[in-house]
Scaffold this motif. Structure first.
Motif, short mmCIF file in Angstrom:
data_model
loop_
_atom_site.label_atom_id
_atom_site.label_comp_id
_atom_site.label_asym_id
_atom_site.label_seq_id
_atom_site.Cartn_x
_atom_site.Cartn_y
_atom_site.Cartn_z
N SER A 112 0.81 -1.22 0.00
CA SER A 112 0.00 0.00 0.00
C SER A 112 0.84 1.27 0.00
O SER A 112 0.39 2.31 -0.48
N CYS A 113 2.04 1.18 0.56
CA CYS A 113 2.88 2.36 0.70
C CYS A 113 4.34 1.99 0.54
O CYS A 113 4.76 0.91 0.95
N ASP B 4 1.98 6.53 -2.14
CA ASP B 4 0.96 5.50 -2.04
C ASP B 4 0.77 4.82 -3.40
O ASP B 4 1.37 5.23 -4.40
N ARG B 5 -0.08 3.82 -3.40
CA ARG B 5 -0.22 3.01 -4.60
C ARG B 5 -0.76 3.83 -5.78
O ARG B 5 -0.46 3.52 -6.94
N ARG C 16 -0.59 -2.68 4.18
CA ARG C 16 -1.95 -2.18 4.36
C ARG C 16 -1.89 -0.90 5.16
O ARG C 16 -0.85 -0.54 5.70
N GLY C 17 -3.03 -0.22 5.22
CA GLY C 17 -3.12 0.97 6.06
C GLY C 17 -2.94 2.25 5.28
O GLY C 17 -2.64 2.26 4.09
N SER C 18 -3.14 3.35 5.98
CA SER C 18 -3.00 4.66 5.39
C SER C 18 -1.55 4.95 5.08
O SER C 18 -0.64 4.49 5.77
N CYS C 19 -1.36 5.74 4.04
CA CYS C 19 -0.01 6.08 3.61
C CYS C 19 0.26 7.53 3.91
O CYS C 19 -0.45 8.41 3.44
N TYR C 20 1.26 7.78 4.73
CA TYR C 20 1.65 9.14 5.06
C TYR C 20 3.12 9.10 5.47
O TYR C 20 3.68 8.02 5.68
N PHE D 63 4.66 6.40 8.05
CA PHE D 63 3.66 5.35 8.32
C PHE D 63 4.30 4.15 9.00
O PHE D 63 5.52 3.94 8.90
#
Length: 121
Positions: free
Chosen positions: A31-32, A51-52, A99-103, A106
């Motif tokens: 994901s990231c 991110d993707r 997985r999860g949010s990309c920032y 992360f």
């Protein structure tokens, strides 16, 4: 388990450029991607993330000089570093999450072994 393999570090004079890359050992959904760096005596810091979908984030210290990009089909991430300065000298690590949010910064699932970037004045 996914292994990340970096390449492309080295030594350059101030104002020069380097391009580092990192590839995953096998195809998997990621994901990231991110690049972190750690200079001697300092904490590891996140410098860029992607991110993707291609959305990016950069640390203030590198914004406008560094560019992160990826090849999703090859599970590879790149970091083009321009206008390098001695303060950019560090071990650079690629990192990824499945997985999860990309920032920026992360939670990382997998780390590369690091590649040294040295900038001389």
């Amino acid at each position: 388990q996914v292994q990340l393999m970096e390449s492309g570090g080295g030594s350059v004079q101030a104002g020069g450029s380097l391009n580092v890359s990192c590839a995953a050992s096998r195809y998997t959904w990621l994901s990231c991607w991110a690049w972190f760096r750690q200079a001697p005596g300092k904490e590891r810091e996140a410098v860029a993330a992607i991110d993707r979908g291609g959305g990016t984030a950069y640390a203030d210290s590198v914004r406008g000089r560094f560019t992160i990009s990826q090849d999703n089909g090859k599970n590879t991430v790149f970091l083009l570093m321009n206008s390098l300065q001695p303060e950019d000298t560090a071990m650079y690590y690629c990192a990824t999450a499945v997985r999860g949010s990309c920032y920026l910064g992360f939670p990382v699932d997998y780390w590369g072994q690091g590649t040294q970037v040295t900038v001389s004045s």
